[in-house]
Write an enzyme that holds these catalytic residues in place. Structure first.
Site, mmCIF file in Angstrom:
data_model
loop_
_atom_site.group_PDB
_atom_site.id
_atom_site.type_symbol
_atom_site.label_atom_id
_atom_site.label_comp_id
_atom_site.label_asym_id
_atom_site.label_seq_id
_atom_site.Cartn_x
_atom_site.Cartn_y
_atom_site.Cartn_z
ATOM 1 N N ASP A 1 0.839 -1.188 0.000
ATOM 2 C CA ASP A 1 0.000 0.000 0.000
ATOM 3 C C ASP A 1 0.882 1.249 0.000
ATOM 4 O OD1 ASP A 1 -2.651 1.337 0.487
ATOM 5 O OD2 ASP A 1 -1.619 1.958 2.316
ATOM 6 N N GLU B 1 1.678 -0.310 -4.995
ATOM 7 C CA GLU B 1 0.763 0.762 -5.362
ATOM 8 C C GLU B 1 1.641 2.000 -5.535
ATOM 9 O OE1 GLU B 1 -3.444 2.515 -3.706
ATOM 10 O OE2 GLU B 1 -1.788 2.380 -2.286
#
Length: 699
Positions: free
Chosen positions: A349, A385
């Site tokens: 993330d 990401e």
């Protein structure tokens, strides 16, 4: 009852955390700036402190001590003594019990109280004040563990990237409403190993299950006060402990059993991990672990005002990945999940944060070097990401070799094209070809582009075709949260409708988008539930909705419409597995000719002519034909042609060679039609896509 000694033995500075050796437990915790670290032991309820020790040794900035006769199951916490000088970045407060950053288990819930803060929240001096209340009654206790799971017979699938199909799902929401799973196990790790769950994944051609965060996480106080909860789990409380709510029973091996069974079925398990920030929030947040142990080492602080945290994550704090011990903690955590739980890969993330320095993002950051040289981690699937909210935070295509990246440009281009926007064909061509313009450097391959239409964050696929505006009222923020730029289209009615024409169009567009996803070069990722039309009723930010709004509706999956879309999705995945042209492991640029006058990649107009500059520049043209051709080991030339028509009218398409006849593999406008031979021309329905095979025998 165990009688503990009056003092600890020196023990060892390695490994970090609490380590049971059969005779006792070694405790080791990093802090470069503490003056003293205390170990507090608790009774089995976690309510009463039964002993307190000072860790006697400090080696290489690691405080350590050994407790003879201690055993697994022992509950403990830490207290750190040192300066409380926020203006210098130090926030030591021994009144605050701390979770061991390396704890393998947690006992009890986090109960919100002002006493969890290192400062007095009611003081006019705010975080410059010192709160002396004991936080132990409100904090989970760390647990000494011993792990004996037998992985000796486990065989990792190790699916090649070019054959990988990822399915993103929430570990709880996936099975909360699945009536084939026993009620006590629904929404838990145990349910992930249920044969019906695994059979469903196999029916879709899924090779990797990507789970939203399973690390123990904190429930945000502001959400609880609104009667909501942190559903997604992007608020880590500990990087080594599974989330306790996801266990159905006292055994802590349920997740290992699930991974073992998924491996046996040929399915890898990827974890969404959040190493960019923690649950401690900004400098005004609570003191739970890292902040109390060494705030100045674990967090990035504003250079000329170290009282304040750098907030490149939008959550209040940012882990300091320029500190060797922070990088070590992250690498140790990754390795632990890979070895102790059999995990096959990780999705990072806000991955840009992990490579961020004071000067910006650096693909040569120490974190990337550590992971890429690690003998365990370098063999796993690593996905980033590639953005954060810091300066220069958008870094799509700039990660080092060995990492794949979520490709939001693929997502946005496909959404824009299929809702009928003009002038999208050029960008679409690049995305369908594996986004080589972004990733083809340093020997990276098409799989580096993780292609997706929808993810947990945003509209589901069904909602992309049913809503033009977000409907997040249930989140309690007056519909101001979530993305405002969704590139969606409702096709005639906002939300639910009984209009058969609207419903037919929505279904056709959904199938066309799925066809594009599975026919594109790169790694396809399917949002769980999109295979049967799961809706969140227009909520594009359901992070706080742990209820039926977010949970998978398996009754819908069993409906005629849901079952048909599941079958269609599985059919697309089967075609991708069957034809290498759909999943080419290398980039194609039209520079090789597997047959005379047939290049490995070419683009055509509906007329059968190769797409020229004038056609590419025509913003109103919405039909595109993509042909990929490869020569098999037997010498046969196999060409797969993808036909796309985003217009509101049908188009007759002249099919390119090779072959005088062609095999229609699938047409999104006729999802149940079998494969059949067709001639040199084919009529493509509005908002539809088709995949056609042509071949030429060995010469």
């Amino acid at each position: 009852m165990t009688r503990f000694p009056d003092t600890l033995e020196p023990g060892s500075a390695y490994p970090l955390g609490a380590s049971f050796d059969g005779l006792g437990v070694n405790f080791a915790v990093f802090s470069a700036n503490a003056d003293r670290i205390e170990l507090c032991l608790y009774d089995p309820t976690g309510r009463r402190e039964i002993a307190r020790y000072t860790l006697p040794e400090w080696t290489d900035e690691v405080w350590h001590g050994y407790l003879p006769d201690a055993r697994p199951g022992l509950l403990y916490g830490l207290r750190a003594h040192g300066p409380y000088r926020p203006e210098e970045g130090h926030r030591f407060n021994p009144a605050k019990l701390l979770i061991d950053p390396y704890a393998r288990g947690l006992h009890g819930p986090l109960r919100w109280s002002d006493a969890l803060h290192g400062y007095s929240v009611r003081s006019r001096r705010a975080d410059l004040s010192l709160d002396r209340r004991d936080s132990a009654p409100f904090l989970p206790k760390s647990v000494v563990t011993a792990e004996h799971f037998d992985w000796s017979q486990d065989v990792r699938p190790r699916t090649p990237w070019s054959r990988t199909v990822i399915y993103e799902a929430h570990p709880r929401g996936l099975t909360m409403l699945f009536d084939q799973v026993d009620l006590p196990e629904r929404g838990t790790f145990a349910a992930l190993s249920h044969p019906a769950v695994i059979d469903h994944l196999l029916s879709l051609g899924v090779t990797a299950l990507e789970l939203l965060p399973v690390h123990a996480y904190a429930q945000d106080r502001f959400l609880l006060e609104k009667g909501l909860s942190n559903y997604w789990g992007y608020n880590t409380l500990n990087f080594f402990t599974p989330e306790p709510r996801y266990f159905a029973s006292a055994t802590r091996d349920e997740f290992r059993y699930a991974v073992r069974r998924l491996h046996a079925a040929g399915i890898e398990v990827i974890l969404d991990v959040v190493y960019n920030h923690t649950a401690e929030g900004s400098e005004l947040g609570p003191t739970l672990s890292w902040r109390g142990l060494d705030n100045a080492s674990y967090y990035r602080l504003v250079a000329d005002a170290p009282r304040h945290c750098v907030n490149d994550t939008g959550t209040g704090n940012t882990l300091n990945m320029s500190h060797s011990r922070t990088v070590q903690m992250v690498a140790d955590s990754l390795r632990y999940w890979a070895t102790s739980y059999g995990i096959d890969g990780f999705r990072f993330d806000l991955g840009t944060v992990l490579g961020r320095t004071d000067a910006g993002f650096d693909p040569g950051h120490a974190f990337f070097h550590v992971v890429r040289q690690d003998p365990v981690l370098q063999r796993l699937k690593l996905i980033s990401e590639p953005w954060d909210i810091g300066p220069g935070g958008y870094q799509l295509g700039h990660h080092p070799p060995g990492f794949a990246e979520w490709n939001d440009r693929f997502r946005d281009t496909l959404r824009s094209y299929w809702r009928g926007d003009p002038g999208r064909r050029g960008e679409l061509a690049a995305r369908l070809s594996g986004s080589g313009d972004l990733f083809d450097r340093r020997a990276r391959r098409p799989w580096a582009s993780v292609n997706f239409l929808a993810s947990h964050d945003g509209f589901t696929l069904a909602d992309l075709t049913a809503y033009e505006h977000r409907h997040n009222e249930a989140n309690g923020e007056d519909n101001n949260d979530g993305h405002g730029h969704n590139l969606s289209r409702n096709w005639g009615a906002e939300g639910e409708t009984d209009d058969p024409a609207v419903l037919e169009t929505r279904g056709r567009v959904q199938r066309a988008m799925l066809t594009s996803l599975f026919a594109a070069m790169g790694t396809p990722m399917l949002l769980g539930g999109d295979e049967f039309g799961r809706t969140q009723h227009g909520n594009n930010n359901a992070y706080c909705q742990d209820n039926e709004l977010s949970w998978f509706d398996w009754e819908q999956a069993r409906s005629p419409e849901g079952a048909a879309l599941i079958a269609f999705t599985g059919r697309l995945a089967a075609l991708r597995a069957r034809y290498e042209s759909l999943r080419s492991p290398r980039y194609l640029y039209g520079q090789e000719q597997p047959a005379e006058h047939v290049s490995d990649l070419e683009w055509f107009d509906a007329s059968g002519e190769r797409t020229g500059p004038e056609s590419w520049d025509n913003p109103e043209e919405r039909c595109l034909v993509m042909r990929r051709a490869l020569r098999t080991a037997e010498g046969e030339v196999v060409a797969i042609t993808l036909l796309l028509n985003a217009a509101d009218t049908e188009r007759e398409v002249q099919l390119p060679p090779p072959g005088e006849t062609h095999l229609l593999l699938v047409d999104s406008a006729e999802p149940e039609a079998p494969e059949r031979e067709i001639g040199a021309r084919y009529t493509l329905q509005p908002q539809s896509a088709a995949i056609i095979c042509g071949s030429e025998a060995p010469s």
